[in-house]
Design an enzyme around this catalytic site. Structure first.
Site, mmCIF file in Angstrom:
data_model
loop_
_atom_site.group_PDB
_atom_site.id
_atom_site.type_symbol
_atom_site.label_atom_id
_atom_site.label_comp_id
_atom_site.label_asym_id
_atom_site.label_seq_id
_atom_site.Cartn_x
_atom_site.Cartn_y
_atom_site.Cartn_z
ATOM 1 N N GLY A 137 -7.003 3.621 -6.892
ATOM 2 C CA GLY A 137 -8.037 3.688 -5.862
ATOM 3 C C GLY A 137 -7.905 2.571 -4.845
ATOM 4 N N CYS A 138 -9.039 1.987 -4.465
ATOM 5 C CA CYS A 138 -9.054 0.963 -3.421
ATOM 6 C C CYS A 138 -8.282 -0.296 -3.809
ATOM 7 C CB CYS A 138 -10.494 0.599 -3.069
ATOM 8 S SG CYS A 138 -11.390 1.908 -2.191
ATOM 9 N N ALA A 139 -8.087 -0.543 -5.086
ATOM 10 C CA ALA A 139 -7.312 -1.704 -5.524
ATOM 11 C C ALA A 139 -5.816 -1.450 -5.465
ATOM 12 C CB ALA A 139 -7.708 -2.097 -6.947
ATOM 13 N N GLY A 140 -5.415 -0.228 -5.116
ATOM 14 C CA GLY A 140 -4.013 0.142 -5.177
ATOM 15 C C GLY A 140 -3.104 -0.663 -4.275
#
Length: 346
Positions: A137-140
């Protein structure tokens, strides 16, 4: 580990926030009684424009999971190829010189994965190592870059291509919409980014450390829910408060093994999850209000594109001139904080 190149790629269709509100009102308001009360989120999200994978009229019709997947495979592959080509050229390399491809994408399902499909359009060697990653997700952006740097370190002299593509808009749900759907239509856009990494060579910046922290009992904060029509967003409104409460201690813990503290960092470079998240990070890290101006600019012009967003922000800092010591950081499903320490090349 050195980053030799960095490029960003926007999706083909541009949408203003006012158009997004009008479209969401037409598609969702009739099935969601609280829509007008919640519609203030469009004005408060910090987003003025975003880019979409498909023309806005495509989203006006109900879409099946196969239709969403077909759109993902088509547009994500085009954006993957475009970003990869530019990153390779910027590093003054050829596709045949890439030894490993790390692909980060959580907004669609592709088996074979995107880098395998791209091999029909780019002349990668047939012995290139493929590392597709799903679920970050956004941490990718941060986690994927950290993994790519460790892979480059493990094989000195090898060239690693990292590509991240996210088409968040394909998860638009009009039936049975809830608060998370309203927030996501006000916040998310589509984008891609790519970079080349190599050990033992000078790039525009060096990665000298990476770290993660995952909190227990936080699986319901962010992620996907499998539904008959595709992937339904899970997005907890408590994320800004969580970031304000937890991120200082998390960053302290992630920096400590590197012999660093928060006060040693010249610049924090953050994934702008939303306007309130940016505010929360400034508070948690004791930054001056408005210090994360590049984060707000990217959010304004592109929305939250999930994993690629951090590279858009990093590119703006690169253009302005990176300080000696920076720390990239992002929050994503898990619930996880991910960070990388960057030292500017001499």
């Amino acid at each position: 580990m050195s980053i030799l190149s960095l490029v960003t790629e926007t999706a083909p269709h541009r949408l203003s926030q006012m158009e997004a509100l009008d479209t969401a009102r037409a598609l969702i308001a009739g099935n969601f009684s609280d829509f007008e009360r919640l519609s203030a989120v469009y004005a408060n999200a910090g987003v003025a424009f975003r880019q979409l994978a498909m023309p806005v009229d495509w989203y006006r019709s109900p879409r099946s999971f196969p239709e969403r997947t077909a759109a993902y495979l088509d547009v994500a592959l085009d954006m993957f190829v475009a970003a990869a080509q530019k990153a390779i050229a910027q590093a003054d390399l050829r596709p045949q010189q890439v030894d490993m491809i790390v692909t980060v994408s959580s907004t669609g399902i592709a088996t074979p994965s995107l880098e395998a499909r791209a091999m029909a359009r780019l002349p990668f060697r047939n012995d290139v190592h493929r590392v597709p990653i799903f679920g970050l997700g956004c941490a990718g952006g941060a986690t994927g870059l950290g993994l790519a740097s460790r892979l480059a370190r493990a094989t000195p002299g090898s060239t690693v291509l990292l590509v991240t593509v996210e088409l968040c808009s394909l998860a638009l749900r009009t039936d049975n919409a809830d608060k998370a759907d309203i927030i996501s239509t006000a916040l998310f856009g589509d984008g891609a980014a790519a970079c080349i990494l190599r050990a033992g060579e000078d790039g525009f910046v060096q990665i000298t450390g990476s770290a993660e922290k995952t909190w227990s009992d936080t699986l319901d904060i962010m992620g996907w829910r499998a539904e008959p029509t595709g992937l339904g967003v899970v997005l907890n409104r408590a994320i800004p408060a969580f970031a304000r409460r937890e991120m200082r201690q998390a960053m302290t813990e992630m920096l400590a093994p590197q012999g660093l503290g928060i006060d040693d960092v010249d610049q924090f470079i953050c994934h702008p999850g939303g306007a309130k998240v940016v505010d929360a990070l400034e508070g948690a890290l004791s930054l001056n209000q408005g210090a994360l101006v590049n984060e707000r600019t990217i959010l304004r012009d592109h929305g939250n594109m999930s994993a690629p967003t951090l590279f858009f922000v990093l590119d703006r800092y690169r253009q302005a001139g990176l300080p000696p010591l920076s720390v990239l950081n992002a929050l994503g499903p898990g619930f996880t904080a991910s960070s990388l320490t960057l030292r500017c090349a001499a």
